[in-house]
Design an enzyme around this catalytic site. Structure first.
Site, PDB file in Angstrom:
ATOM      1  NE  ARG A   1      -6.321   0.758  -1.654  1.00 51.03           N
ATOM      2  CZ  ARG A   1      -5.639   1.359  -0.672  1.00 51.03           C
ATOM      3  NH1 ARG A   1      -4.341   1.186  -0.558  1.00 51.03           N
ATOM      4  NH2 ARG A   1      -6.258   2.144   0.195  1.00 51.03           N
TER       5      ARG A   1
ATOM      6  CD  GLN B   1      -3.223   2.703   6.841  1.00 49.33           C
ATOM      7  OE1 GLN B   1      -3.808   3.113   7.846  1.00 49.33           O
ATOM      8  NE2 GLN B   1      -3.866   2.439   5.716  1.00 49.33           N
TER       9      GLN B   1
ATOM     10  CG  ASP C   1      -3.170   7.916  -1.619  1.00 55.51           C
ATOM     11  OD1 ASP C   1      -3.011   8.411  -0.489  1.00 55.51           O
ATOM     12  OD2 ASP C   1      -2.878   6.731  -1.894  1.00 55.51           O
TER      13      ASP C   1
ATOM     14  CB  ALA D   1       0.182   6.739  -3.993  1.00 59.82           C
TER      15      ALA D   1
ATOM     16  NE  ARG E   1       0.134   1.554   3.369  1.00 62.22           N
ATOM     17  CZ  ARG E   1       1.049   2.471   3.596  1.00 62.22           C
ATOM     18  NH1 ARG E   1       2.321   2.150   3.734  1.00 62.22           N
ATOM     19  NH2 ARG E   1       0.725   3.741   3.675  1.00 62.22           N
TER      20      ARG E   1
ATOM     21  CG  ASN F   1      -2.373  11.513   2.298  1.00 61.86           C
ATOM     22  OD1 ASN F   1      -1.845  10.599   1.661  1.00 61.86           O
ATOM     23  ND2 ASN F   1      -2.035  11.784   3.532  1.00 61.86           N
TER      24      ASN F   1
HETATM   25  O1  MRU Z   1      -4.618   3.167   2.210  1.00 61.58           O
HETATM   26  P1  MRU Z   1      -3.142   3.389   2.101  1.00 61.58           P
HETATM   27  O2  MRU Z   1      -2.383   2.872   3.272  1.00 61.58           O
HETATM   28  O3  MRU Z   1      -2.592   2.902   0.777  1.00 61.58           O
HETATM   29  O4  MRU Z   1      -2.983   4.975   2.107  1.00 61.58           O
HETATM   30  C1  MRU Z   1      -1.709   5.516   1.951  1.00 61.58           C
HETATM   31  C2  MRU Z   1      -1.667   6.987   2.059  1.00 61.58           C
HETATM   32  O5  MRU Z   1      -2.667   7.654   2.180  1.00 61.58           O
HETATM   33  C3  MRU Z   1      -0.313   7.619   1.916  1.00 61.58           C
HETATM   34  O6  MRU Z   1      -0.235   8.786   2.667  1.00 61.58           O
HETATM   35  C4  MRU Z   1      -0.091   7.973   0.440  1.00 61.58           C
HETATM   36  O7  MRU Z   1      -0.304   6.865  -0.383  1.00 61.58           O
HETATM   37  C5  MRU Z   1       1.251   8.508   0.201  1.00 61.58           C
HETATM   38  S1  MRU Z   1       2.480   7.272   0.209  1.00 61.58           S
HETATM   39  C6  MRU Z   1       3.981   7.920  -0.180  1.00 61.58           C
END
Ligand code: MRU
Length: 348
Positions: A91, A199, A240, A55, A53, A250
């Site tokens: 996703r 996370q 994201d 982006a 996970r 995000n």
């Molecule tokens: O649902 P996730 O864990 O994939 O969400 C991730 C985020 O929102 C991060 O802040 C984003 O992808 C930036 S990663 C460099």
């Protein structure tokens, strides 16, 4: 690379028989376990379930998934198209997924009709490796550009995980703090735990602690109080998808943090590579927001935490309007002010 032994993701082998290995992020911080992806459904499920996970990491995983799909039988171009179409449904919000798959399909198109199937597959693996290498380089450059923002003695708040685990290596928002730390700047990071999937607690706190960077974990709801107590001087988060006007999608809760930062006069920065911009969208209202399983809220990590059958709303992302963002730290420098003209100029 998140440790000597384990990478966020890595390709092992050649184009014809190689596999994609991923650290299973749903098991961290308790267990460091790698999974092996040998077919498109396994890559798709790894992305959907957040085993991989963040982006940029999703984009790179999808690129390698496209290589796996392209060799799954029949003409390589047809198999690639089918794999890409499947992976696109894993996703919806992180644009890096679509950006990486577009690149893989463009690499196949530009190879020319006369290329033989083996060479085409090799070209696809080269393109996926290039996407991976670019991601590593962009994250390092983001760190270099952002490190000056961190001043000695500051408290830096971050939300979710935009670290090495969310990219191939080094991260985006966390690249800024890693680079500042490497320069010897003393500071403390406050990590929002990031409900519902934690996370921040499971991944960001883990990454920072193992690098020896002072980190304090807080519940999302504590950010306002911690700001009022004067403990935060800078906010840096990842992204994201960033629309042409600078609106940023995000992790859910980012918008609240941006509003709180504005209320307390604290600069709020976003760190993201150019692969996270979606200039086809004029503003953030058109960014698709992923809706996730209500059980992430009602059964956090297996245990019921809400009445059976309760109505739940579980958007995984929110959109922070450009006017709350002090700057976007990219591999090309810091975009400031955050508006359509400066973004266009930076990204060319
Ligand atoms: O649902 P996730 O864990 O994939 O969400 C991730 C985020 O929102 C991060 O802040 C984003 O992808 C930036 S990663 C460099």
């Amino acid at each position: 690379m998140v440790s000597e032994e384990i990478s966020t993701l890595r390709w092992v082998g050649d184009a014809a028989t190689g596999v994609l290995r991923l650290i299973d992020q749903t098991r961290l911080p308790g267990e460091s376990i790698e999974i092996e992806c040998r077919d498109v459904p396994t890559v798709w499920e790894a992305i959907r379930s957040l085993q991989v996970r963040g982006a940029p990491a999703i984009g790179v995983a999808a690129a390698y998934g496209a290589v796996i799909g392209a060799r799954s039988g029949g003409p390589v171009r047809d198999a690639l198209a089918q794999a890409a179409a499947t992976l696109r449904t894993s996703r919806p919000t992180a644009v890096n997924l679509f950006w990486a798959l577009d690149r893989m399909e463009a690499a196949a198109s530009s190879a020319g009709p006369e290329i033989d199937e083996k060479d085409l597959l090799d070209r696809l693996l080269e393109e996926a490796r290039r996407i991976e290498a670019e991601d590593r380089a962009m994250c390092r450059a983001i760190g270099r550009h952002g490190a000056d923002l961190v001043e000695p003695g500051q408290g830096v708040l971050t939300h979710c995980n935009a670290g090495g685990l969310a990219t191939v290596d080094y991260g985006t928002a966390l690249a800024v703090v890693f680079a500042a730390h490497e320069r010897g700047t003393p500071f403390r990071v406050f990590a929002d735990e990031t409900r519902p999937l934690l996370q921040g607690a499971r991944l960001t706190a883990w990454e920072l602690a193992r690098r020896g960077i002072p980190v304090t974990l807080i519940c999302d709801s504590m950010a306002a109080q911690v700001m009022r107590e004067g403990k935060i001087q800078l906010v840096v988060v990842g992204a994201d998808r960033i629309a042409a006007n600078g609106d940023v999608a995000n992790k859910i809760g980012t918008y609240s943090v941006a509003l709180l930062a504005r209320a307390h006069g604290i600069p709020f920065y976003v760190a993201a590579p150019s692969s996270t911009f979606d200039l086809s969208l004029s503003d953030g209202s058109a960014i698709p927001i992923e809706q996730r399983d209500p059980r992430e809220i009602t059964h956090g990590f297996g245990r019921p935490t809400a009445p059976e059958g309760i109505d739940v709303y579980n958007p995984a992302f929110d959109v922070t309007p450009a006017n709350l963002i002090a700057g976007i730290i990219t591999e090309k420098g810091i975009i400031q002010p955050v508006e359509a003209a400066t973004i266009r100029r930076f990204l060319g």
